[in-house]
Design a protein around this motif. Structure first.
Motif, PDB file in Angstrom:
ATOM      1  N   VAL A  56       0.842  -1.199   0.000  1.00 13.91           N
ATOM      2  CA  VAL A  56       0.000   0.000   0.000  1.00 13.91           C
ATOM      3  C   VAL A  56       0.878   1.251   0.000  1.00 13.91           C
ATOM      4  O   VAL A  56       1.751   1.410   0.848  1.00 13.91           O
ATOM      5  CB  VAL A  56      -0.924   0.026   1.241  1.00 13.91           C
ATOM      6  N   PHE A  57       0.648   2.111  -0.976  1.00 15.86           N
ATOM      7  CA  PHE A  57       1.321   3.402  -1.037  1.00 15.86           C
ATOM      8  C   PHE A  57       0.371   4.453  -0.484  1.00 15.86           C
ATOM      9  O   PHE A  57      -0.761   4.583  -0.955  1.00 15.86           O
ATOM     10  CB  PHE A  57       1.683   3.753  -2.478  1.00 15.86           C
ATOM     11  N   GLY A  58       0.832   5.192   0.530  1.00 14.09           N
ATOM     12  CA  GLY A  58      -0.065   6.152   1.154  1.00 14.09           C
ATOM     13  C   GLY A  58       0.636   7.380   1.686  1.00 14.09           C
ATOM     14  O   GLY A  58       1.860   7.532   1.551  1.00 14.09           O
ATOM     15  N   VAL A  90       3.949   1.923   2.400  1.00 11.17           N
ATOM     16  CA  VAL A  90       5.051   2.777   1.967  1.00 11.17           C
ATOM     17  C   VAL A  90       4.627   4.237   2.036  1.00 11.17           C
ATOM     18  O   VAL A  90       3.714   4.668   1.324  1.00 11.17           O
ATOM     19  CB  VAL A  90       5.505   2.427   0.530  1.00 11.17           C
ATOM     20  N   ASP A  91       5.272   4.984   2.911  1.00 12.13           N
ATOM     21  CA  ASP A  91       5.044   6.419   3.034  1.00 12.13           C
ATOM     22  C   ASP A  91       5.548   7.087   1.759  1.00 12.13           C
ATOM     23  O   ASP A  91       6.737   7.039   1.455  1.00 12.13           O
ATOM     24  CB  ASP A  91       5.810   6.924   4.264  1.00 12.13           C
ATOM     25  N   SER A  92       4.627   7.691   1.007  1.00  8.17           N
ATOM     26  CA  SER A  92       4.988   8.226  -0.313  1.00  8.17           C
ATOM     27  C   SER A  92       5.055   9.748  -0.367  1.00  8.17           C
ATOM     28  O   SER A  92       4.940  10.347  -1.435  1.00  8.17           O
ATOM     29  CB  SER A  92       3.993   7.704  -1.358  1.00  8.17           C
ATOM     30  N   ASN A  97       0.536  12.634  -6.755  1.00  8.64           N
ATOM     31  CA  ASN A  97       0.788  12.194  -8.127  1.00  8.64           C
ATOM     32  C   ASN A  97       1.860  11.106  -8.170  1.00  8.64           C
ATOM     33  O   ASN A  97       1.864  10.269  -9.069  1.00  8.64           O
ATOM     34  CB  ASN A  97       1.223  13.389  -8.992  1.00  8.64           C
ATOM     35  N   LEU A  98       2.764  11.117  -7.181  1.00  7.29           N
ATOM     36  CA  LEU A  98       3.800  10.087  -7.108  1.00  7.29           C
ATOM     37  C   LEU A  98       3.162   8.726  -6.833  1.00  7.29           C
ATOM     38  O   LEU A  98       3.585   7.705  -7.379  1.00  7.29           O
ATOM     39  CB  LEU A  98       4.802  10.431  -6.005  1.00  7.29           C
ATOM     40  N   GLY A 106       0.981   2.649 -11.359  1.00  6.10           N
ATOM     41  CA  GLY A 106       1.174   2.253 -12.748  1.00  6.10           C
ATOM     42  C   GLY A 106       2.296   1.249 -12.895  1.00  6.10           C
ATOM     43  O   GLY A 106       2.254   0.359 -13.751  1.00  6.10           O
ATOM     44  N   ALA A 107       3.303   1.379 -12.031  1.00  5.91           N
ATOM     45  CA  ALA A 107       4.456   0.477 -12.091  1.00  5.91           C
ATOM     46  C   ALA A 107       4.263  -0.779 -11.242  1.00  5.91           C
ATOM     47  O   ALA A 107       5.039  -1.732 -11.360  1.00  5.91           O
ATOM     48  CB  ALA A 107       5.716   1.223 -11.632  1.00  5.91           C
TER      49      ALA A 107
END
Length: 351
Positions: free
Chosen positions: A173-175, A226-228, A233-234, A240-241
């Protein structure tokens, strides 16, 4: 005559701000002739849109400075004091906290105007090539909590480990970071709701608030979340990747990227304009701006900037075309009255 009046008003404003800086300590002689706002990455695109409209409608005025610092980071800057060296506005994707209000007061920021500018959804999304996850607050909590229900470190590696109905895909999880209002909303609207599915956690809240907060809202730090940073937009790019990953950000970013992303329903409800605006979506949340009343006469155009916000937050307004969800009519009416009267927040209802 109009030009002379504008110049005279600007001169008075700049002098007022210099005096304001003197009173706040360390700001002697400083002046500023453009609006400065800091705070939420979610509110940022809407505040910049208002800045563009403001400049278009007010010839000769400098473009406002809008900074994306995260809600928490913005509040620290906003509450640091009154005067030219401090921002005029804090953008926030959650309500000001009681501790922040008290910090503001301690630093001389005592007359704060709270304005709800719209509504947003805390969206969960995946790549259009993703597995089609369907989540609940309970599942999200059990997947991301550092110490689920206080029973020890989180050992779940895949979504299937959390719920047998989900695929055996690694939890990724990206957050948002801890300084973000979006992270606060994730904790309050999703993680706490999931945590409270255990009756023992409700009892813990009554017994020990600090332990409850740590158990229900602290996120694991083993790489599954994962702290983004403050750049939503990142997260969109990372999804996408990473087709099997999940991203957490404001609804507007999902809406803007529907060509590459799809919604992950929460409790079977998708994040749409209708579900967010009506509150049906579990992750719906209000968006705010906070303004220093002491800066209103000191900063040229500040009232006009607020008026521009109010003129464009209706369902058919420019801000909704940028992805913001309009607040219910009664909320918009109250907010418009606040912009006009500059009603000061008393802080008694803050948590």
């Amino acid at each position: 005559m109009k030009t002379f009046a504008l110049l005279a008003a600007t001169t008075v404003s700049v002098l007022s701000l210099a005096a304001c800086g003197d009173q706040s300590g360390g700001g002697a002689g400083q002046t500023r002739d453009q609006i400065r706002a800091v705070g939420s990455s979610t509110v940022y695109p809407f505040a910049t849109a208002v800045a563009e409209l403001f400049v278009q409608g007010n010839a000769g005025m400098k473009s406002p400075i809008i900074e994306s610092t995260g809600t928490g980071g913005g509040m620290k800057l906003f509450c640091a004091g009154v005067g030219a060296q401090h921002p005029d506005i804090a953008d926030a994707s959650r309500r000001m906290k009681k501790a922040e209000f008290e910090q503001c007061a301690a630093n001389g920021v005592k007359d704060i105007v709270e304005i709800q500018v719209g509504v947003d959804g805390l969206a969960f999304a995946e790549s259009n090539k993703g597995p089609g996850l369907k989540l609940t607050p309970k599942i999200v909590y059990e997947a991301l909590a550092a110490n689920p229900y206080g029973k020890g470190p989180n050992k779940a590696q895949t979504w299937k480990d959390v719920d047998p109905s989900l695929p055996a895909i690694a939890i990724s999880v990206f957050g948002p970071p801890s300084t973000s209002g979006t992270r606060d909303s994730l904790a309050e609207l999703i993680l706490e709701k999931g945590c409270q599915s255990d009756e023992a956690m409700k009892a813990l809240k009554e017994k020990n608030e600090d332990e409850y907060k740590a158990t229900c809202t602290r996120i694991r730090e083993d790489g599954k979340y994962v702290d983004s940073g403050e750049n939503d937009n990142l997260i969109v790019q990372k999804l996408g990747a990473n087709p099997n990953a999940v991203g957490v950000f404001g609804y507007s970013f999902l809406e803007e990227n529907k060509d590459t992303l799809k919604d992950v329903p929460i409790n079977g409800v998708e994040a749409t304009y209708e579900t967010v605006s009506t509150g049906q979506y579990p992750g719906a949340r209000p968006l705010y701006i906070y303004v220093k009343k002491a800066h209103m006469t000191a900063i040229p155009g500040l009232q006009g900037f607020l008026n521009t916000f109010a003129a464009n937050w209706n369902p058919d307004g420019a801000l909704t075309k940028r992805g913001m969800v309009a607040a219910p009519e009664d909320v918009r009416k109250k907010s418009a009255e606040t912009v006009k009267a500059l009603t000061v927040l008393d802080g008694s209802q803050l948590k």
